[in-house]
Design an enzyme around this catalytic site. Structure first.
Site, PDB file in Angstrom:
ATOM      1  N   ASP A  63       7.640  -7.012   2.606  1.00  0.00           N
ATOM      2  CA  ASP A  63       7.082  -5.588   2.310  1.00  0.00           C
ATOM      3  C   ASP A  63       5.662  -5.364   2.656  1.00  0.00           C
ATOM      4  O   ASP A  63       4.598  -5.793   2.084  1.00  0.00           O
ATOM      5  CB  ASP A  63       7.071  -5.388   0.849  1.00  0.00           C
ATOM      6  CG  ASP A  63       6.699  -3.956   0.295  1.00  0.00           C
ATOM      7  OD1 ASP A  63       7.009  -3.231   1.053  1.00  0.00           O
ATOM      8  OD2 ASP A  63       6.299  -3.922  -0.732  1.00  0.00           O
ATOM      9  N   GLU A  97      -0.011   2.294   1.805  1.00  0.00           N
ATOM     10  CA  GLU A  97       1.257   2.880   1.052  1.00  0.00           C
ATOM     11  C   GLU A  97       1.466   2.293  -0.370  1.00  0.00           C
ATOM     12  O   GLU A  97       2.025   2.906  -1.181  1.00  0.00           O
ATOM     13  CB  GLU A  97       2.616   2.209   1.916  1.00  0.00           C
ATOM     14  CG  GLU A  97       4.126   2.776   1.420  1.00  0.00           C
ATOM     15  CD  GLU A  97       4.624   2.062   0.514  1.00  0.00           C
ATOM     16  OE1 GLU A  97       5.646   2.423  -0.108  1.00  0.00           O
ATOM     17  OE2 GLU A  97       4.222   1.011  -0.018  1.00  0.00           O
TER      18      GLU A  97
END
Length: 862
Positions: free
Chosen positions: A192, A226
């Site tokens: 991620d 993000e």
């Protein structure tokens, strides 16, 4: 008391039906003097031996699970084309993660990673310069703000690297591919989302070196913010000049580490996108069930998909790595846990789908193909089945119609005198629903008892213990209920009773099919499969069943007929557990055992639905009940004795306990949050001073309870520690306070501080917020009493300036109109650590993952 009444009613109903069926003209000689009566075989001749039945069902389950497990392990099917180089992508991944965690605002994120990506992009641009396509690079540092669920967010100079690949003649229509390279604090973020950026670099290289010009262009967006509420994607889609030409997007994400990347949401509408994936993907893995689960907000996560959909009004495909979510957002999210085959399959898929889309006619006029949703699912990762929702509606209703015709024919059979079959079907349906309710309540009660004993999450380290514990209880209760129900029928016509309970399962699944279709769920294809295949199988085996009853041949053929829907159903079961089980380790608001036990029980009930009638076709179930009872008792004793510890630091499969530790400056102490439900019960024996005597409560007179990051009261511990003095402290200044001509008070502020800060506003009695301004946001009026504004900035950002207007109360109290609190979070650099914090971290066990940083909280009243 009510349950006993229901059982007596069912018993009376069943006994009345049996008495009607005791008379059979074929069993009488008549009055014409027949001398020989043909003796019928004993009832037991047609019934299934208990051991054989258990063996057949067990083998069936194991074979199906083996197929699902094999498909999940097989990451790449067949030979790759060689267009995507996974080895080179892995080198990119290792280089990106080598700098460590990359929070927004850190040098690792804003300089080192950005420079590496630019270096690779410039290299690709140079080697493809002579080709038919051109590469343009733009580094964007947007500033903006927008509303989020429960608050507001503002950002300044976050990082975006946008790369435009198009034919040298130019392109009017663009496809967007998105990844993010920033991380949460204290995690290297390999899955991620560094691996997605590594994959995108190689996809860019492959497309840029094509010998033929593209029909449309592609923008590869490497976004650097993000994890801070999706800020960088908002900055691109609302401010970048290329955004107006984007017609669709592909977003690469992760909620786990490695494995297969799942298409878990598409759209909104625009069925041509999933059709493109279906046509082009080399190793498909997609589920509309995952889409509807994710969009139901059951999973506490969000992706850039929402930003592009809501602010850009463009459709897209959202893909994510979902396996091994136990180490998601932890220090264990490292490149070595991501297999090269996992990178290869993701690269093959993204490259093929992007190549297909940029050469398609749909991208040029996507609005023409915008309407309608798609039903889509894959079969063991080998092929994707996809068809429009309206086609699915027709298929679903035709399947339901076939079921009703099957049942309607039985209702008007000559043997159904006086509506006997309808009465029996109704009684049996009530019995099944009652058995489900009793089973579910029993298992949930057991889960509550386990939680009260302090053994919650015993399954976290070994999921199969949960299946043995709660699964054996659910199966045992259901078998026991229907064994008792079977005894109410006596030994009369057991084959017909078995067939009756098959019809009940068919009716219940058909009811679910009609309901799901009526409310517009694409997931209605699941009950469609669970109706169509059993119905067809039953019709094909009707003669075999009539002649030989529940023979071994019939049982084997019956299971073969159920294989396809059941293997897919088992895959969906795996998907649900793979996603939700790790998620329960990141939630402390409800007992996770109750939730998991409910899912296990529902799984058992649904999976066993078309095997339910085997209980009535079996000669006995006593050994099965004894075995299930023994398994449940043994595991209950083992769990009660604490034999299963929830966490492990085993390098091959860590299951860490997540803890947040902040050195907080307000009252000089360590503010500790347990992320999961077990609190500190496993930490206290190792660190005695962290115990329930230091648990904190919400301070109602302070914004957000007086803490820099608020969680539930249950999960907060506060341990005194020396005061901290960050070398880059927050500077909070009231620049002006003036009364406007329309009677409000306008206050203007300036804040300087670290890259992550939060502003909390709490209005006092009688005051109201009339308007405010954050960055370039439109002033908005809120009626709530408390507000949260989350702020992030990159490097070289100016001071954060904002104002708000308050309608003062008629009579202002001594504490003023409003309480304003500013909190700061030092996620990186020399201010992230203190000596006391490091000492505390050393005392935590290896199986814990304490994510730590320094925070400050300052409150002002005006």
């Amino acid at each position: 008391m009510q349950s006993g009444t229901n059982i007596r009613r069912i018993k009376a109903c069943l006994q009345n039906n049996v008495s009607e069926r005791n008379y059979d003209p074929e069993d009488q000689c008549g009055t014409n003097g027949c001398s020989v009566v043909k003796k019928k075989p004993e009832v037991s001749f047609y019934l299934l031996h208990e051991g054989v039945g258990v063996a057949l069902v067990t083998v069936f389950i194991l074979v199906l699970w083996g197929l699902v497990h094999l498909s999940l392990q097989q990451l790449v099917f067949g030979k790759t084309t060689g267009e995507f180089n996974a080895v080179r992508a892995r080198k990119h991944l290792e280089r990106i993660t080598s700098v460590g965690p990359r929070p927004v605002g850190s040098r690792e994120n804003e300089v080192l990673t950005v420079n590496f990506l630019l270096e690779q992009i410039e290299h690709i641009k140079a080697i493809s310069a002579s080709g038919p396509n051109s590469v343009t690079v733009d580094v964007q540092r947007p500033t903006g703000s927008y509303k989020i669920p429960g608050g507001f967010t503002s950002y300044c100079k976050v990082s975006n690297i946008a790369v435009r690949l198009e034919p040298k003649a130019g392109a009017q229509h663009l496809m967007l591919a998105n990844c993010h390279f920033d991380t949460v604090a204290n995690s290297p973020g390999a899955s991620d989302d560094a691996v997605s950026c590594a994959v995108m670099l190689e996809v860019l290289r492959s497309l840029a070196n094509l010998s033929t010009p593209l029909r449309h262009g592609v923008v590869f967006l490497f976004n650097g913010a993000e994890e801070t509420l999706l800020q960088a994607s908002h900055g691109f889609i609302t401010q970048h000049p290329w955004a107006k030409q984007v017609r669709a997007f592909i977003n690469l994400e992760a909620v786990g580490v490695g494995g297969k990347e799942l298409v878990f949401q598409t759209g909104p509408e625009n069925p041509w996108l999933i059709q493109a994936y279906n046509h082009a993907a080399k190793h498909p893995f997609a589920s509309v069930v995952g889409q509807e689960i994710f969009q139901s907000r059951l999973i506490p996560s969000d992706t850039d998909f929402r930003i592009y959909r809501d602010f850009g009004n463009i459709p897209g495909i959202d893909l994510a790595f979902i396996e091994n979510g136990f180490i998601y957002h932890t220090k264990y999210d490292t490149p070595d846990r991501i297999l090269t085959d996992s990178i290869q399959r993701a690269g093959d898929n993204i490259l093929a789908v992007l190549k297909h889309l940029v050469m398609s006619k749909e991208l040029a006029d996507s609005s023409e193909y915008a309407h309608g949703n798609m039903v889509f699912f894959d079969l063991l990762g080998m092929v994707v089945v996809a068809y429009p929702e309206h086609v699915g509606t027709i298929i679903n209703y035709m399947t339901a119609l076939a079921t009703f015709l099957y049942l309607f024919k039985k209702c008007f059979h000559p043997s159904n005198m006086g509506g006997r079959y309808v009465n029996e079907l109704a009684c049996a349906t009530v019995a099944v629903i009652l058995s489900w309710s009793v089973t579910l309540l029993t298992v949930v009660f057991i889960a509550f008892v386990v939680s009260l004993m302090g053994r919650s999450m015993f399954w976290y380290n070994n999921f199969y213990t949960c299946m043995f514990m709660y699964g054996s209880a659910a199966t045992g209760m259901m078998v026991l209920f229907h064994t008792l129900s079977k005894n109410l029928y006596g030994g009369v016509r057991r084959l017909e009773v078995g067939e009756l309970y098959f019809d009940v399962s068919l009716l219940l699944w058909c009811g679910a099919l009609v309901y799901f279709t009526a409310i517009g769920l694409c997931s209605a294809y699941v009950p469609m499969l669970m109706v169509a295949f059993p119905l067809a199988t039953k019709l094909l085996l009707a003669r075999e069943f009539k002649l030989r009853g529940a023979s071994v041949k019939y049982s084997v053929l019956y299971q073969l007929g159920l294989a396809l829907p059941y293997v897919h159903f088992m895959f969906l079961i795996w998907l649900v557990f793979e996603v939700f089980t790790p998620t329960l380790g990141r939630s402390n608001t409800y007992p996770p055992d109750v939730f998991l036990a409910t899912i296990v029980t529902l799984t058992i009930l649904f999976f066993s639905s078309f095997f339910l009638h085997f209980i009535y076709l079996a000669r006995s179930t006593k050994w099965l009940l004894a075995g299930l009872g023994t398994v449940f008792t043994v595991f209950l004793l083992l769990v009660s004795c604490g034999m299963f510890f929830p966490y492990t630091a085993d390098p091959s499969g860590p299951r860490p306990k997540r803890v947040f530790i902040q050195v907080e400056s307000r009252d000089s102490g360590l503010w500790i949050n347990s992320v999961d439900y077990t609190g500190m019960q496993h930490i206290t024996p190792i660190i005695p001073e962290i115990n329930d005597t230091i648990m904190t409560n919400c301070q109602e007179d302070r914004p957000f309870c007086g803490y820099p990051w608020f969680r539930s009261d249950k999960s907060n511990w506060y341990l005194p520690a020396p005061e901290v003095f960050p070398k880059s402290p927050v500077e909070f200044q009231l620049l002006s306070k003036e009364e406007t001509k329309w009677g409000t008070v306008k206050m203007t502020f300036e804040v300087k501080g670290p890259s992550h800060m939060s502003l909390y506003l709490m209005l006092h009695q009688g005051a109201s917020l009339s308007s405010w301004w954050f960055g370039d946001a439109t002033p908005q009026l809120y009626l709530a009493r408390e507000y949260s504004i989350f702020y992030t900035h990159g490097l070289d950002a100016p001071a954060w300036n904002f104002w708000f207007e308050i309608q003062p109360p008629r009579e202002e109290g001594p504490e003023g109109m409003i309480s304003v609190a500013i909190s700061s979070h030092y996620y990186f650099g020399e201010d992230q650590r203190t000596v006391q914090l490091d000492d505390m971290l050393q005392r935590f066990p290896k199986w814990a993952f304490p994510s730590s940083w320094v925070s400050t909280y300052h409150m002002y009243r005006y």
